[in-house]
Scaffold this motif. Structure first.
Motif, PDB file in Angstrom:
ATOM      1  N   THR A   1     -10.073  44.116  31.906  1.00  0.00           N
ATOM      2  CA  THR A   1      -8.796  44.064  31.176  1.00  0.00           C
ATOM      3  C   THR A   1      -7.952  45.319  31.461  1.00  0.00           C
ATOM      4  O   THR A   1      -6.741  45.210  31.716  1.00  0.00           O
TER       5      THR A   1
ATOM      6  N   ASP B   1      -5.824  37.448  39.129  1.00  0.00           N
ATOM      7  CA  ASP B   1      -6.927  37.711  38.222  1.00  0.00           C
ATOM      8  C   ASP B   1      -8.143  37.045  38.874  1.00  0.00           C
ATOM      9  O   ASP B   1      -8.298  35.820  38.843  1.00  0.00           O
TER      10      ASP B   1
ATOM     11  N   HIS C   1     -13.387  35.863  38.079  1.00  0.00           N
ATOM     12  CA  HIS C   1     -14.486  34.913  38.356  1.00  0.00           C
ATOM     13  C   HIS C   1     -14.820  34.839  39.838  1.00  0.00           C
ATOM     14  O   HIS C   1     -15.644  34.017  40.229  1.00  0.00           O
TER      15      HIS C   1
ATOM     16  N   SER D   1     -13.724  41.467  37.302  1.00  0.00           N
ATOM     17  CA  SER D   1     -14.435  41.894  36.088  1.00  0.00           C
ATOM     18  C   SER D   1     -15.917  41.998  36.408  1.00  0.00           C
ATOM     19  O   SER D   1     -16.472  41.102  37.056  1.00  0.00           O
TER      20      SER D   1
ATOM     21  N   LYS E   1     -20.838  38.282  33.904  1.00  0.00           N
ATOM     22  CA  LYS E   1     -20.364  37.902  35.238  1.00  0.00           C
ATOM     23  C   LYS E   1     -21.501  37.907  36.272  1.00  0.00           C
ATOM     24  O   LYS E   1     -22.566  38.480  36.037  1.00  0.00           O
TER      25      LYS E   1
ATOM     26  N   ARG F   1     -20.555  26.705  26.327  1.00  0.00           N
ATOM     27  CA  ARG F   1     -19.273  27.232  25.830  1.00  0.00           C
ATOM     28  C   ARG F   1     -18.114  26.364  26.306  1.00  0.00           C
ATOM     29  O   ARG F   1     -18.189  25.769  27.382  1.00  0.00           O
TER      30      ARG F   1
ATOM     31  N   TYR G   1     -15.235  27.038  27.692  1.00  0.00           N
ATOM     32  CA  TYR G   1     -14.255  27.832  28.462  1.00  0.00           C
ATOM     33  C   TYR G   1     -13.387  26.869  29.247  1.00  0.00           C
ATOM     34  O   TYR G   1     -13.897  26.154  30.096  1.00  0.00           O
TER      35      TYR G   1
HETATM   36  N1  T4K Z   1      -9.803  37.492  33.212  1.00  0.00           N
HETATM   37  C1  T4K Z   1     -10.669  36.457  33.148  1.00  0.00           C
HETATM   38  C2  T4K Z   1     -10.331  35.201  33.866  1.00  0.00           C
HETATM   39  C3  T4K Z   1     -11.870  36.595  32.462  1.00  0.00           C
HETATM   40  O1  T4K Z   1     -12.746  35.559  32.405  1.00  0.00           O
HETATM   41  C4  T4K Z   1     -12.159  37.817  31.813  1.00  0.00           C
HETATM   42  C5  T4K Z   1     -13.381  37.972  31.050  1.00  0.00           C
HETATM   43  C6  T4K Z   1     -11.239  38.866  31.928  1.00  0.00           C
HETATM   44  C7  T4K Z   1     -10.057  38.658  32.625  1.00  0.00           C
HETATM   45  C8  T4K Z   1     -11.456  40.202  31.294  1.00  0.00           C
HETATM   46  O2  T4K Z   1     -12.477  40.936  31.915  1.00  0.00           O
HETATM   47  P1  T4K Z   1     -13.324  42.044  31.034  1.00  0.00           P
HETATM   48  O3  T4K Z   1     -12.315  42.940  30.359  1.00  0.00           O
HETATM   49  O4  T4K Z   1     -14.174  41.282  30.046  1.00  0.00           O
HETATM   50  O5  T4K Z   1     -14.117  42.764  32.081  1.00  0.00           O
HETATM   51  C9  T4K Z   1     -16.952  36.490  27.742  1.00  0.00           C
HETATM   52  C10 T4K Z   1     -16.764  37.888  28.274  1.00  0.00           C
HETATM   53  O6  T4K Z   1     -16.762  38.867  27.237  1.00  0.00           O
HETATM   54  C11 T4K Z   1     -15.555  38.057  29.129  1.00  0.00           C
HETATM   55  O7  T4K Z   1     -15.797  39.194  29.918  1.00  0.00           O
HETATM   56  C12 T4K Z   1     -15.322  36.872  30.031  1.00  0.00           C
HETATM   57  N2  T4K Z   1     -14.094  36.967  30.762  1.00  0.00           N
HETATM   58  C13 T4K Z   1     -15.292  35.608  29.214  1.00  0.00           C
HETATM   59  C14 T4K Z   1     -15.067  34.370  30.058  1.00  0.00           C
HETATM   60  O8  T4K Z   1     -16.534  35.458  28.557  1.00  0.00           O
HETATM   61  P2  T4K Z   1     -17.332  35.674  25.311  1.00  0.00           P
HETATM   62  O9  T4K Z   1     -16.649  36.075  24.059  1.00  0.00           O
HETATM   63  O10 T4K Z   1     -17.515  34.245  25.608  1.00  0.00           O
HETATM   64  O11 T4K Z   1     -18.741  36.425  25.488  1.00  0.00           O
HETATM   65  P3  T4K Z   1     -20.050  36.301  24.596  1.00  0.00           P
HETATM   66  O12 T4K Z   1     -20.371  37.656  24.078  1.00  0.00           O
HETATM   67  O13 T4K Z   1     -19.928  35.182  23.626  1.00  0.00           O
HETATM   68  O14 T4K Z   1     -21.151  35.961  25.718  1.00  0.00           O
HETATM   69  C15 T4K Z   1     -21.408  34.648  26.181  1.00  0.00           C
HETATM   70  C16 T4K Z   1     -22.925  34.476  26.279  1.00  0.00           C
HETATM   71  O15 T4K Z   1     -23.461  35.363  27.220  1.00  0.00           O
HETATM   72  C17 T4K Z   1     -23.657  34.757  24.970  1.00  0.00           C
HETATM   73  O16 T4K Z   1     -23.808  33.569  24.275  1.00  0.00           O
HETATM   74  C18 T4K Z   1     -24.999  35.327  25.429  1.00  0.00           C
HETATM   75  C19 T4K Z   1     -24.737  35.837  26.822  1.00  0.00           C
HETATM   76  N3  T4K Z   1     -24.725  37.303  26.868  1.00  0.00           N
HETATM   77  C20 T4K Z   1     -23.575  37.979  26.552  1.00  0.00           C
HETATM   78  C21 T4K Z   1     -23.538  39.356  26.594  1.00  0.00           C
HETATM   79  C22 T4K Z   1     -22.289  40.104  26.254  1.00  0.00           C
HETATM   80  C23 T4K Z   1     -25.876  37.977  27.208  1.00  0.00           C
HETATM   81  O17 T4K Z   1     -26.917  37.339  27.467  1.00  0.00           O
HETATM   82  N4  T4K Z   1     -25.848  39.334  27.264  1.00  0.00           N
HETATM   83  C24 T4K Z   1     -24.726  40.060  26.977  1.00  0.00           C
HETATM   84  O18 T4K Z   1     -24.745  41.299  27.070  1.00  0.00           O
HETATM   85  O19 T4K Z   1     -16.468  36.358  26.457  1.00  0.00           O
END
Ligand code: T4K
Length: 369
Positions: A62, A156, A159, A180, A185, A311, A313
């Protein structure tokens, strides 16, 4: 049947003992951040691995997006996709820029170039497309429009780590590409990101901007930000890079198995990846069509009831969030494809350690209807 929780993704963690020597080096150096040796080494290693010439590491994707827009002096209005993670449009708002949402292509789910021109106004200065799920945008058509209207293109590419089209890295397109390295990722540094630049001058500018605008001890040339990646994050990236090929081939096997099985399940359609592209298998999106007996949300819930945490997404669309939905371009009638797809999509678990048994369990829950 084993019913342990399965998440949409899980980071690939190399053996802990292999990380210790990196930590020892950091302890010995006592350099913790500000472009230290691990940081330098990771930049070089990534340039080589990704096949790009100039890369600047960041503390997350971000901040990298915010900085990319600053570096290109983007102002006014920017054309972007509603079908992405919210950070894409937030990076515009944080820069005082108005996002103008344009619909996506029904096959690639990327910004539809055929609809871009109609959204250009005298205030438009750039296009911010997303290579959604690692599927490359129509980079040729987007560049043609950008050239005709004198617009910047910032991809961006959150992915699109190591995605390659016929000519090489997809990250070479546009004025800049932003990655990212978040924990979720394909390649991660816990938190992290990067900007790929086309030349040394641009990389230098970006490196200044991510370090408060400093060029030397006493000279600040721009209102920069703190976007630096720490040594510990960079070290983890170096270690992970050693395992990346194996991790991606495991993802590929999971992807192929899903695709083969879903051929036989009516009403569930995996999003196709573009032919001739070497992808990274970062996501496995399926579309739940009307012929499927359950709605998307019913299937999502059924998976959840079985401890499968898929999810949606990208649902809701960015344009449906409160800070965007009042904008004219956010009207669902302007975004029919994105609106439909957002109601149908589920991203299924895909990550290197996903076991075959768990994958079979996921498939059988979906096949059971
Ligand atoms: N542009 C795009 C197109 C993006 O997809 C993203 C980020 C960005 C920009 C921004 O980049 P960053 O500033 O984040 O570098 C997640 C991520 O937090 C996010 O980075 C990502 N895209 C987005 C698509 O997905 P959430 O809210 O769905 O994450 P969360 O915490 O619910 O994690 C999903 C699953 O992953 C959890 O159910 C369990 C697993 N997990 C997660 C984390 C954090 C793990 O196993 N270990 C972990 O440490 O957003």
């Amino acid at each position: 049947m084993d019913n342990k929780p399965v998440f949409v993704t899980q980071p690939h963690l190399p053996p802990l003992e292999e990380f210790i020597p990196y930590l020892q080096t950091i302890w010995d150096n006592k350099i913790l951040t500000n472009g230290g040796p691990m940081h330098q080494e990771l930049e070089s290693a990534l340039c080589k691995y990704l096949g790009v010439e100039y890369i600047s590491l960041f503390n997350n994707g971000t901040i990298a997006l915010l900085t990319a827009l600053q570096a290109m002096r983007v102002t006014g209005e920017v054309i972007t996709t509603p079908y992405s993670f919210v950070a894409t449009a937030h990076s515009l708002l944080w820069n005082g820029i108005k996002p103008v949402f344009v619909d996506v292509d029904p096959d690639t789910l990327n910004l539809d170039p055929r609809k871009i021109e109609a959204a250009i106004t005298p205030q438009t200065t750039a296009i911010l497309p997303v290579h959604c799920y690692g599927n490359p945008c129509d980079v040729v058509a987007i560049q043609r429009i950008a050239d005709n209207y004198n617009l910047r293109v910032i991809y961006d590419a959150a992915h699109a780590f190591n995605v390659k089209d016929g000519g090489g890295s997809v990250l070479r397109h546009g004025d800049l590409s932003v990655l990212s390295f978040h924990a979720t990722k394909v390649f991660n540094t816990f938190e992290g990101g990067a900007i790929v630049s086309p030349d040394e001058k641009t990389k230098k500018l970006i490196d200044q901007l991510k370090n408060f605008g400093y060029v030397d001890e006493v000279t600040v040339v721009a209102p920069g930000i703190n976007g630096k990646l720490s040594e510990i994050n960079a070290a983890f990236g170096l270690l992970q890079l050693k395992y990346i090929e194996g991790a991606v081939s495991r993802r590929r096997a999971i992807d192929e198995h899903y695709r083969a099985q879903f051929d036989a399940i009516v009403g569930v359609r995996p999003v196709e990846m573009i032919e001739g592209v070497a992808g990274n298998y970062s996501y496995f999106p399926i579309l739940v069509e009307d012929e499927y007996p359950l709605s998307r949300d019913e299937l999502y819930q059924k998976l959840k009831d079985n401890n499968i945490f898929a999810r949606r997404y990208f649902y809701p669309l960015i344009s449906d969030f409160p800070m965007y939905r009042g904008m004219q371009s956010a009207n669902p009638t302007n975004l029919p494809i994105a609106s439909q797809v957002s109601q149908k999509v589920i991203c299924l678990p895909i990550y290197p350690e996903l076991s075959h048994e768990d994958q079979l369990r996921i498939i059988s829950i979906i096949a059971a209807r």
